[in-house]
Design a protein around this motif. Structure first.
Motif, PDB file in Angstrom:
ATOM      1  N   LEU A   1      -2.774   6.958  33.841  1.00  0.00           N
ATOM      2  CA  LEU A   1      -2.729   6.883  32.380  1.00  0.00           C
ATOM      3  C   LEU A   1      -3.354   5.589  31.885  1.00  0.00           C
ATOM      4  CD1 LEU A   1       1.003   7.974  31.917  1.00  0.00           C
ATOM      5  CD2 LEU A   1      -1.008   9.435  31.613  1.00  0.00           C
ATOM      6  N   SER A   2      -3.920   5.642  30.695  1.00  0.00           N
ATOM      7  CA  SER A   2      -4.472   4.439  30.081  1.00  0.00           C
ATOM      8  C   SER A   2      -3.337   3.582  29.528  1.00  0.00           C
ATOM      9  CB  SER A   2      -5.453   4.814  28.970  1.00  0.00           C
ATOM     10  OG  SER A   2      -4.795   5.588  27.976  1.00  0.00           O
ATOM     11  N   ARG A   3      -3.643   2.322  29.242  1.00  0.00           N
ATOM     12  CA  ARG A   3      -2.631   1.377  28.758  1.00  0.00           C
ATOM     13  C   ARG A   3      -1.939   1.889  27.495  1.00  0.00           C
ATOM     14  NH1 ARG A   3       0.882  -0.564  26.847  1.00  0.00           N
ATOM     15  NH2 ARG A   3       1.512  -2.746  26.559  1.00  0.00           N
ATOM     16  N   ASP A   4      -2.652   2.628  26.654  1.00  0.00           N
ATOM     17  CA  ASP A   4      -2.055   3.058  25.384  1.00  0.00           C
ATOM     18  C   ASP A   4      -1.038   4.185  25.547  1.00  0.00           C
ATOM     19  OD1 ASP A   4      -3.801   5.140  25.900  1.00  0.00           O
ATOM     20  OD2 ASP A   4      -5.023   4.846  24.107  1.00  0.00           O
ATOM     21  N   GLN A   5      -0.776   4.598  26.790  1.00  0.00           N
ATOM     22  CA  GLN A   5       0.278   5.591  27.046  1.00  0.00           C
ATOM     23  C   GLN A   5       1.563   4.945  27.555  1.00  0.00           C
ATOM     24  OE1 GLN A   5      -1.768   8.088  25.271  1.00  0.00           O
ATOM     25  NE2 GLN A   5       0.049   8.953  26.236  1.00  0.00           N
ATOM     26  N   PHE A   6       1.605   3.617  27.557  1.00  0.00           N
ATOM     27  CA  PHE A   6       2.815   2.899  27.981  1.00  0.00           C
ATOM     28  C   PHE A   6       3.393   2.139  26.791  1.00  0.00           C
ATOM     29  CE2 PHE A   6       0.392   3.591  31.809  1.00  0.00           C
ATOM     30  CZ  PHE A   6       1.375   3.943  32.739  1.00  0.00           C
ATOM     31  N   MET A   7       4.688   2.333  26.546  1.00  0.00           N
ATOM     32  CA  MET A   7       5.309   1.749  25.361  1.00  0.00           C
ATOM     33  C   MET A   7       5.492   0.245  25.496  1.00  0.00           C
ATOM     34  SD  MET A   7       8.092   4.595  24.194  1.00  0.00           S
ATOM     35  CE  MET A   7       7.613   6.321  24.058  1.00  0.00           C
ATOM     36  N   ASP A   8       5.586  -0.403  24.349  1.00  0.00           N
ATOM     37  CA  ASP A   8       5.821  -1.834  24.283  1.00  0.00           C
ATOM     38  C   ASP A   8       7.053  -2.198  25.118  1.00  0.00           C
ATOM     39  OD1 ASP A   8       6.791  -4.447  23.271  1.00  0.00           O
ATOM     40  OD2 ASP A   8       5.248  -4.180  21.736  1.00  0.00           O
ATOM     41  N   TYR A   9       6.923  -3.288  25.883  1.00  0.00           N
ATOM     42  CA  TYR A   9       8.013  -3.701  26.767  1.00  0.00           C
ATOM     43  C   TYR A   9       9.285  -4.100  26.019  1.00  0.00           C
ATOM     44  CZ  TYR A   9       6.404  -8.374  25.449  1.00  0.00           C
ATOM     45  OH  TYR A   9       6.020  -9.480  24.739  1.00  0.00           O
TER      46      TYR A   9
ATOM     47  N   ARG B   1      19.833  19.979  17.762  1.00  0.00           N
ATOM     48  CA  ARG B   1      18.667  20.868  17.799  1.00  0.00           C
ATOM     49  C   ARG B   1      17.812  20.703  19.054  1.00  0.00           C
ATOM     50  NH1 ARG B   1      20.441  20.080  12.912  1.00  0.00           N
ATOM     51  NH2 ARG B   1      20.158  21.668  11.299  1.00  0.00           N
ATOM     52  N   ALA B   2      17.873  19.547  19.678  1.00  0.00           N
ATOM     53  CA  ALA B   2      17.137  19.349  20.929  1.00  0.00           C
ATOM     54  C   ALA B   2      17.749  20.207  22.025  1.00  0.00           C
ATOM     55  CB  ALA B   2      17.165  17.877  21.317  1.00  0.00           C
ATOM     56  N   SER B   3      16.944  20.557  23.002  1.00  0.00           N
ATOM     57  CA  SER B   3      17.402  21.396  24.116  1.00  0.00           C
ATOM     58  C   SER B   3      17.898  20.546  25.282  1.00  0.00           C
ATOM     59  CB  SER B   3      16.247  22.276  24.612  1.00  0.00           C
ATOM     60  OG  SER B   3      15.794  23.135  23.589  1.00  0.00           O
ATOM     61  N   PRO B   4      18.794  21.087  26.093  1.00  0.00           N
ATOM     62  CA  PRO B   4      19.197  20.367  27.303  1.00  0.00           C
ATOM     63  C   PRO B   4      17.967  19.979  28.129  1.00  0.00           C
ATOM     64  CG  PRO B   4      20.613  22.262  26.949  1.00  0.00           C
ATOM     65  CD  PRO B   4      19.507  22.374  25.939  1.00  0.00           C
ATOM     66  N   GLY B   5      17.949  18.752  28.596  1.00  0.00           N
ATOM     67  CA  GLY B   5      16.807  18.269  29.366  1.00  0.00           C
ATOM     68  C   GLY B   5      15.799  17.491  28.551  1.00  0.00           C
ATOM     69  N   ASP B   6      15.892  17.590  27.215  1.00  0.00           N
ATOM     70  CA  ASP B   6      14.978  16.851  26.344  1.00  0.00           C
ATOM     71  C   ASP B   6      15.332  15.363  26.315  1.00  0.00           C
ATOM     72  OD1 ASP B   6      13.588  19.112  25.622  1.00  0.00           O
ATOM     73  OD2 ASP B   6      14.469  19.282  23.611  1.00  0.00           O
ATOM     74  N   ILE B   7      14.336  14.562  25.965  1.00  0.00           N
ATOM     75  CA  ILE B   7      14.550  13.157  25.617  1.00  0.00           C
ATOM     76  C   ILE B   7      14.199  13.012  24.140  1.00  0.00           C
ATOM     77  CG2 ILE B   7      13.736  10.787  25.961  1.00  0.00           C
ATOM     78  CD1 ILE B   7      13.186  11.547  28.889  1.00  0.00           C
ATOM     79  N   ILE B   8      15.127  12.501  23.357  1.00  0.00           N
ATOM     80  CA  ILE B   8      14.879  12.324  21.928  1.00  0.00           C
ATOM     81  C   ILE B   8      14.141  10.999  21.726  1.00  0.00           C
ATOM     82  CG2 ILE B   8      15.938  12.009  19.668  1.00  0.00           C
ATOM     83  CD1 ILE B   8      18.087  13.963  20.432  1.00  0.00           C
ATOM     84  N   VAL B   9      12.943  11.101  21.150  1.00  0.00           N
ATOM     85  CA  VAL B   9      12.077   9.940  20.920  1.00  0.00           C
ATOM     86  C   VAL B   9      12.029   9.682  19.419  1.00  0.00           C
ATOM     87  CG1 VAL B   9       9.757   8.990  21.219  1.00  0.00           C
ATOM     88  CG2 VAL B   9      10.722  10.503  22.974  1.00  0.00           C
ATOM     89  N   VAL B  10      12.348   8.442  19.036  1.00  0.00           N
ATOM     90  CA  VAL B  10      12.594   8.148  17.624  1.00  0.00           C
ATOM     91  C   VAL B  10      11.698   7.020  17.120  1.00  0.00           C
ATOM     92  CG1 VAL B  10      14.359   7.556  15.917  1.00  0.00           C
ATOM     93  CG2 VAL B  10      15.009   8.788  18.006  1.00  0.00           C
ATOM     94  N   GLU B  11      11.061   7.274  15.978  1.00  0.00           N
ATOM     95  CA  GLU B  11      10.384   6.223  15.219  1.00  0.00           C
ATOM     96  C   GLU B  11      11.308   5.818  14.077  1.00  0.00           C
ATOM     97  OE1 GLU B  11       6.444   5.644  12.335  1.00  0.00           O
ATOM     98  OE2 GLU B  11       6.532   7.349  13.718  1.00  0.00           O
ATOM     99  N   ALA B  12      11.691   4.551  14.050  1.00  0.00           N
ATOM    100  CA  ALA B  12      12.632   4.076  13.032  1.00  0.00           C
ATOM    101  C   ALA B  12      12.312   2.626  12.702  1.00  0.00           C
ATOM    102  CB  ALA B  12      14.061   4.210  13.542  1.00  0.00           C
ATOM    103  N   ASP B  13      13.042   2.072  11.709  1.00  0.00           N
ATOM    104  CA  ASP B  13      12.904   0.633  11.497  1.00  0.00           C
ATOM    105  C   ASP B  13      13.946  -0.079  12.361  1.00  0.00           C
ATOM    106  OD1 ASP B  13      15.401   0.314  10.177  1.00  0.00           O
ATOM    107  OD2 ASP B  13      14.523   0.790   8.239  1.00  0.00           O
TER     108      ASP B  13
ATOM    109  N   CYS C   1       5.984   5.464  18.762  1.00  0.00           N
ATOM    110  CA  CYS C   1       7.136   4.802  19.384  1.00  0.00           C
ATOM    111  C   CYS C   1       6.611   3.765  20.367  1.00  0.00           C
ATOM    112  CB  CYS C   1       8.010   5.839  20.099  1.00  0.00           C
ATOM    113  SG  CYS C   1       9.572   5.167  20.725  1.00  0.00           S
ATOM    114  N   GLY C   2       6.941   2.505  20.114  1.00  0.00           N
ATOM    115  CA  GLY C   2       6.461   1.451  20.990  1.00  0.00           C
ATOM    116  C   GLY C   2       4.957   1.363  21.063  1.00  0.00           C
ATOM    117  N   GLY C   3       4.287   1.715  19.952  1.00  0.00           N
ATOM    118  CA  GLY C   3       2.840   1.661  19.901  1.00  0.00           C
ATOM    119  C   GLY C   3       2.133   2.865  20.471  1.00  0.00           C
ATOM    120  N   VAL C   4       2.883   3.846  20.955  1.00  0.00           N
ATOM    121  CA  VAL C   4       2.310   5.046  21.570  1.00  0.00           C
ATOM    122  C   VAL C   4       2.509   6.239  20.646  1.00  0.00           C
ATOM    123  CG1 VAL C   4       2.435   6.620  23.544  1.00  0.00           C
ATOM    124  CG2 VAL C   4       2.762   4.164  23.887  1.00  0.00           C
ATOM    125  N   THR C   5       1.474   7.030  20.482  1.00  0.00           N
ATOM    126  CA  THR C   5       1.616   8.289  19.754  1.00  0.00           C
ATOM    127  C   THR C   5       2.247   9.315  20.685  1.00  0.00           C
ATOM    128  OG1 THR C   5      -0.306   7.855  18.365  1.00  0.00           O
ATOM    129  CG2 THR C   5       0.419  10.147  18.541  1.00  0.00           C
TER     130      THR C   5
END
Length: 203
Positions: free
Chosen positions: A17-25, A60-72, A137-141
């Motif tokens: 993966l390219s660097r832009d696929q890794f979230m901010d540390y 609403r998410a399904s079992p096995g999902d990871i909820i990814v959130v954009e927030a302040d 999220c963390g700079g990643v789309t």
């Protein structure tokens, strides 16, 4: 194909993966030892100062999902009870570009939450927005269904159309790095010296 994405470290996905696929540390697991999770993204965008849609997403998410959130990062978007319900429903964990509260409770229940940190003051519940839309999220789309792999090393987002390819590359890297240290050192030393020579380095 049933792929165990956490069978290799997120470091191994760096070859795929390219660097832009890794979230901010700065987004990290909020307790140690860090959780290790992987699964499809269920995406949420919370309005500033609001957390209604994350609270809607846990039902609403399904079992096995990871909820990814954009927030302040000024108000907590989740706490202990929300995490307990999510865990009860089989959600793998949260990855939040924002903050949460009740970290002690979250640690005790061992529900993996990767976020920026903690904030005692909770957000409100006033703003409706669509679920499962692209978020940042963390700079990643992150698109719905992308595969999230999170561990103590960081968080990778694998686009859903590159999943098998990325996994194969990561597994191959893990195998290459699993040789005895003496063998790895010899190859590494030779490679480094060849590069130095090519670049004109002189001792």
């Amino acid at each position: 194909m049933d792929l165990d994405f956490n069978s290799v470290s997120t470091c191994e996905y760096a070859d795929a993966l390219s660097r832009d696929q890794f979230m901010d540390y700065k987004i990290h697991c909020l307790y140690q030892p860090a959780g290790k999770i992987s699964g499809p993204a269920f995406t949420v965008k919370c309005a500033p100062g609001d957390h209604l849609m994350l609270h809607a997403a846990i039902y609403r998410a399904s079992p096995g999902d990871i909820i990814v959130v954009e927030a302040d990062d000024q108000f907590a978007v989740a706490g202990g009870n929300v995490c307990a319900i999510a865990k009860e429903r089989g959600i793998k964990g949260f990855v939040i570009d924002g903050v949460v509260r009740d970290i002690g409770e979250i640690r005790e229940m061992q529900f993996p939450v990767f976020a920026l940190g903690g904030m005692p003051k909770s957000a409100g519940k006033k703003v409706v927005s669509p679920l499962n839309q692209p978020v940042t999220c963390g700079g990643v789309t992150v698109n719905p269904g992308d595969i999230i792999v999170a561990d103590e090393e960081g968080i990778a987002c694998i686009p859903k159309d590159k999943v098998e390819e990325a996994y194969a590359v990561a597994k191959d890297r893990a195998i290459k790095d699993s040789v005895p240290l003496s063998e790895w050192r010899d190859k590494h030393s030779t490679n480094v010296e060849n590069i130095l020579e090519k670049l004109g380095y002189k001792d």
